[in-house]
Design a protein around this motif. Sequence first.
Motif, PDB file in Angstrom:
ATOM      1  N   THR A  25       7.535 -11.515  -0.289  1.00 39.44           N
ATOM      2  CA  THR A  25       7.431 -10.078  -0.025  1.00 39.44           C
ATOM      3  C   THR A  25       7.692  -9.290  -1.295  1.00 39.44           C
ATOM      4  O   THR A  25       6.957  -8.352  -1.614  1.00 39.44           O
ATOM      5  CB  THR A  25       8.413  -9.661   1.089  1.00 39.44           C
ATOM      6  OG1 THR A  25       8.104 -10.387   2.278  1.00 39.44           O
ATOM      7  CG2 THR A  25       8.337  -8.175   1.364  1.00 39.44           C
ATOM      8  N   GLU A  56       3.343  -4.947   6.907  1.00 36.45           N
ATOM      9  CA  GLU A  56       4.184  -5.890   7.654  1.00 36.45           C
ATOM     10  C   GLU A  56       4.235  -7.201   6.883  1.00 36.45           C
ATOM     11  O   GLU A  56       3.208  -7.681   6.391  1.00 36.45           O
ATOM     12  CB  GLU A  56       3.618  -6.125   9.052  1.00 36.45           C
ATOM     13  CG  GLU A  56       3.564  -4.871   9.914  1.00 36.45           C
ATOM     14  CD  GLU A  56       4.932  -4.298  10.213  1.00 36.45           C
ATOM     15  OE1 GLU A  56       5.869  -5.087  10.441  1.00 36.45           O
ATOM     16  OE2 GLU A  56       5.077  -3.063  10.219  1.00 36.45           O
ATOM     17  N   TYR A  57       5.432  -7.778   6.813  1.00 36.95           N
ATOM     18  CA  TYR A  57       5.632  -8.976   5.992  1.00 36.95           C
ATOM     19  C   TYR A  57       6.316 -10.092   6.769  1.00 36.95           C
ATOM     20  O   TYR A  57       7.024 -10.915   6.195  1.00 36.95           O
ATOM     21  CB  TYR A  57       6.456  -8.616   4.748  1.00 36.95           C
ATOM     22  CG  TYR A  57       6.028  -7.300   4.142  1.00 36.95           C
ATOM     23  CD1 TYR A  57       4.783  -7.171   3.546  1.00 36.95           C
ATOM     24  CD2 TYR A  57       6.842  -6.182   4.213  1.00 36.95           C
ATOM     25  CE1 TYR A  57       4.362  -5.963   3.025  1.00 36.95           C
ATOM     26  CE2 TYR A  57       6.429  -4.970   3.687  1.00 36.95           C
ATOM     27  CZ  TYR A  57       5.189  -4.864   3.103  1.00 36.95           C
ATOM     28  OH  TYR A  57       4.773  -3.667   2.592  1.00 36.95           O
ATOM     29  N   ASP A  58       6.092 -10.131   8.078  1.00 35.82           N
ATOM     30  CA  ASP A  58       6.765 -11.102   8.939  1.00 35.82           C
ATOM     31  C   ASP A  58       6.489 -12.547   8.532  1.00 35.82           C
ATOM     32  O   ASP A  58       7.354 -13.401   8.684  1.00 35.82           O
ATOM     33  CB  ASP A  58       6.351 -10.901  10.394  1.00 35.82           C
ATOM     34  CG  ASP A  58       6.775  -9.545  10.932  1.00 35.82           C
ATOM     35  OD1 ASP A  58       7.764  -8.989  10.403  1.00 35.82           O
ATOM     36  OD2 ASP A  58       6.123  -9.034  11.856  1.00 35.82           O
ATOM     37  N   GLU A  59       5.306 -12.812   8.044  1.00 35.36           N
ATOM     38  CA  GLU A  59       4.935 -14.185   7.700  1.00 35.36           C
ATOM     39  C   GLU A  59       5.278 -14.546   6.255  1.00 35.36           C
ATOM     40  O   GLU A  59       4.965 -15.642   5.806  1.00 35.36           O
ATOM     41  CB  GLU A  59       3.449 -14.394   7.962  1.00 35.36           C
ATOM     42  CG  GLU A  59       3.104 -14.236   9.442  1.00 35.36           C
ATOM     43  CD  GLU A  59       1.627 -14.419   9.724  1.00 35.36           C
ATOM     44  OE1 GLU A  59       0.896 -14.870   8.836  1.00 35.36           O
ATOM     45  OE2 GLU A  59       1.224 -14.107  10.855  1.00 35.36           O
ATOM     46  N   MET A  60       5.918 -13.650   5.542  1.00 34.28           N
ATOM     47  CA  MET A  60       6.277 -13.898   4.144  1.00 34.28           C
ATOM     48  C   MET A  60       7.787 -14.069   4.013  1.00 34.28           C
ATOM     49  O   MET A  60       8.548 -13.419   4.723  1.00 34.28           O
ATOM     50  CB  MET A  60       5.861 -12.715   3.257  1.00 34.28           C
ATOM     51  CG  MET A  60       4.400 -12.481   3.118  1.00 34.28           C
ATOM     52  SD  MET A  60       4.155 -11.096   1.959  1.00 34.28           S
ATOM     53  CE  MET A  60       2.537 -10.567   2.418  1.00 34.28           C
ATOM     54  N   SER A  61       8.178 -14.900   3.078  1.00 36.58           N
ATOM     55  CA  SER A  61       9.598 -14.998   2.754  1.00 36.58           C
ATOM     56  C   SER A  61       9.991 -13.733   1.989  1.00 36.58           C
ATOM     57  O   SER A  61       9.122 -12.966   1.563  1.00 36.58           O
ATOM     58  CB  SER A  61       9.862 -16.235   1.893  1.00 36.58           C
ATOM     59  OG  SER A  61       9.317 -16.055   0.593  1.00 36.58           O
TER      60      SER A  61
END
Length: 140
Positions: free
Chosen positions: A107, A98-103
């Motif tokens: 990512t 999961e990469y929700d907190e990454m731009s």
Amino acid sequence: MKLIPFVLSLLFFTLLFSCGAEKEENEALKEQVIAIHDEVMPEIGHLKNQQSKLIEKANSLENEASVASYREDLNLAAQSCESAYDNMFVWMRQFKSEYDEMSEEETKAYLMEQLRMVEKVKVDILSAKSTADSLLNVSI
């Protein structure tokens, strides 16, 4: 004056589609990482089995000085199997899906690094497996 709304609309749609393309590229990278994992994960059981056979064969030759070099190769191959096995699980534990907190850029950088790491895991597993298979097929 009529040109300004057109230019702003064009800019908006350009940004919108470029973000979508980055997201698709990142999804493709993620799928590539997972595919490599899925390709070599089935080899893990075989690797552990080969490691046990290597150790068993090395131990059976413990008192034979004439095959000391071969015994050492068996032990080194067993260590390679263990290392490749461990590296797979180390990689799996640290992999984030999961990469929700990454731009999108973060990512992409993360997935490129994960691709590099999982490719190394693959090479280590296949190399250890090949070496083990070769050494176990030697008859003494």
